[in-house]
Design an enzyme around this catalytic site. Structure first.
Site, short mmCIF file in Angstrom:
data_model
loop_
_atom_site.label_atom_id
_atom_site.label_comp_id
_atom_site.label_asym_id
_atom_site.label_seq_id
_atom_site.Cartn_x
_atom_site.Cartn_y
_atom_site.Cartn_z
CG HIS A 37 -1.93 -0.85 1.08
ND1 HIS A 37 -2.96 -1.05 0.14
CD2 HIS A 37 -2.36 -2.27 1.77
CE1 HIS A 37 -3.89 -2.19 0.40
NE2 HIS A 37 -3.33 -2.80 1.35
CG HIS A 69 -1.85 -8.31 2.39
ND1 HIS A 69 -1.66 -7.28 1.21
CD2 HIS A 69 -1.30 -7.52 3.33
CE1 HIS A 69 -1.46 -6.07 1.81
NE2 HIS A 69 -1.17 -6.32 3.05
CB CYS A 91 4.02 -12.36 5.45
SG CYS A 91 4.92 -12.33 7.19
CD GLU A 121 -3.45 -10.74 7.39
OE1 GLU A 121 -2.87 -9.83 7.45
OE2 GLU A 121 -3.51 -11.51 8.52
CB THR A 155 -1.00 -10.40 10.52
OG1 THR A 155 -1.17 -9.80 9.37
CG2 THR A 155 -0.87 -11.82 10.42
CB SER A 211 -1.34 1.10 4.92
OG SER A 211 -0.79 0.58 6.09
FE1 F3S Z 1 4.09 -9.98 7.98
FE2 F3S Z 1 3.36 -8.59 9.95
FE3 F3S Z 1 4.29 -7.63 8.06
S1 F3S Z 1 2.28 -10.28 9.15
S2 F3S Z 1 3.64 -8.73 6.35
S3 F3S Z 1 5.54 -8.87 9.32
S4 F3S Z 1 2.97 -6.61 8.96
#
Ligand code: F3S
Length: 270
Positions: A37, A69, A91, A121, A155, A211
């Site tokens: 973002h 995501h 991630c 996500e 997350t 974001s």
């Molecule tokens: Fe992963 Fe947390 Fe960044 S889930 S993409 S480390 S905001």
């Protein structure tokens, strides 16, 4: 003007890794959804030749880049069935939420996700499940019917709100498993931004209005001190700084260092 930058401001390891991975990939690749973002980063990738799409049907030749995501298993399958190469930058912490929720559903729990149902996500997580419930506020708990549930979080959600929701759900549901899936990067960023907000006269939060984690930071800081959310230095307004001696700056996980530096330098010069 004294300016302090909160620890953990800017790119999280998930976003850094995603960008590193695609740096070495074919610049004719398609990026599925929003990789990050941040308009400046997206524009740079477009200039390099990367194409952005929301629709797999539009992709003739791959490779296809999956963002940090993540996506649901059915989307991955669809891409593979088209014979396209996948560059997966999901991630690992998002992958972990996929794993946890699938396992708990297999064990008979209906999954409740604290998050924004329109966020990529969350769409990826619910896409793997049979009958998940997504809630974004405590008031929605009253609509949840009796049953056996497992609660997880997007997350990048607010740590305190997740705690409130967990406590309220515990009062209502006896057969409840709680998995705190807010990532460590989000937790550290929120904690350090909060600490800094208590010491300054104004907080500047840098990051896209789209974001999730940046919006959360702005909400959290605004409960403590006057807070302004900007996307980059062009959003700064002279009048915000009058009478202020100490300014705090923090930034979301998709804000590059070079934007943070530009903002800090401009404020320091005031
Ligand atoms: Fe992963 Fe947390 Fe960044 S889930 S993409 S480390 S905001």
């Amino acid at each position: 003007m004294k300016v302090t930058l909160a620890e953990y401001s800017g790119f999280c390891f998930g976003v850094s890794n995603a960008l590193k991975k695609i740096k070495n990939s074919n610049s004719n690749a398609y990026i599925l959804g929003k990789l990050i973002h941040n308009n400046e980063v997206v524009d740079e990738l477009k200039r390099k030749g990367f194409k952005f799409t929301e629709n797999i049907a539009e992709i003739g030749k791959g490779p296809v880049i999956i963002s940090a995501h993540g996506v649901s298993d059915s989307i991955t399958k669809e891409i593979k069935e088209k014979g396209l190469e996948i560059i997966d930058t999901t991630c690992p912490l998002v992958k972990n939420v996929h794993k946890i929720t699938k396992e708990l559903e297999k064990q008979g729990y209906r999954i409740i996700i604290f998050g924004d149902k329109e966020h990529t996500e969350v769409k990826g997580i619910i896409g793997n499940l049979n009958s998940p419930i997504v809630i974004s506020s405590i008031s929605e708990i009253r609509n949840i019917p009796k049953g056996k549930y497992a609660l997880v979080s997007q997350t990048t959600q607010d740590v305190l709100k997740f705690k409130e929701i967990s406590d309220k759900l515990k009062e209502k549901i006896s057969d409840l498993v709680i998995k705190d899936t807010i990532c460590s990067a989000t937790k550290s960023r929120q904690e350090k931004s909060k600490e800094l907000a208590k010491k300054v006269g104004l907080m500047i939060v840098i990051g896209s209005r789209h974001s999730a984690n940046t919006k959360r930071l702005a909400e959290i800081c605004s409960k403590i001190v006057e807070t302004k959310h900007i996307e980059n230095e062009s959003g700064l307004k002279e009048e915000w700084f009058s009478g202020k001696q100490h300014i705090g700056v923090t930034a979301g996980a998709s804000t590059p260092d070079y934007i943070i530096k530009r903002v800090v330098e401009i404020i320091k010069a005031k």
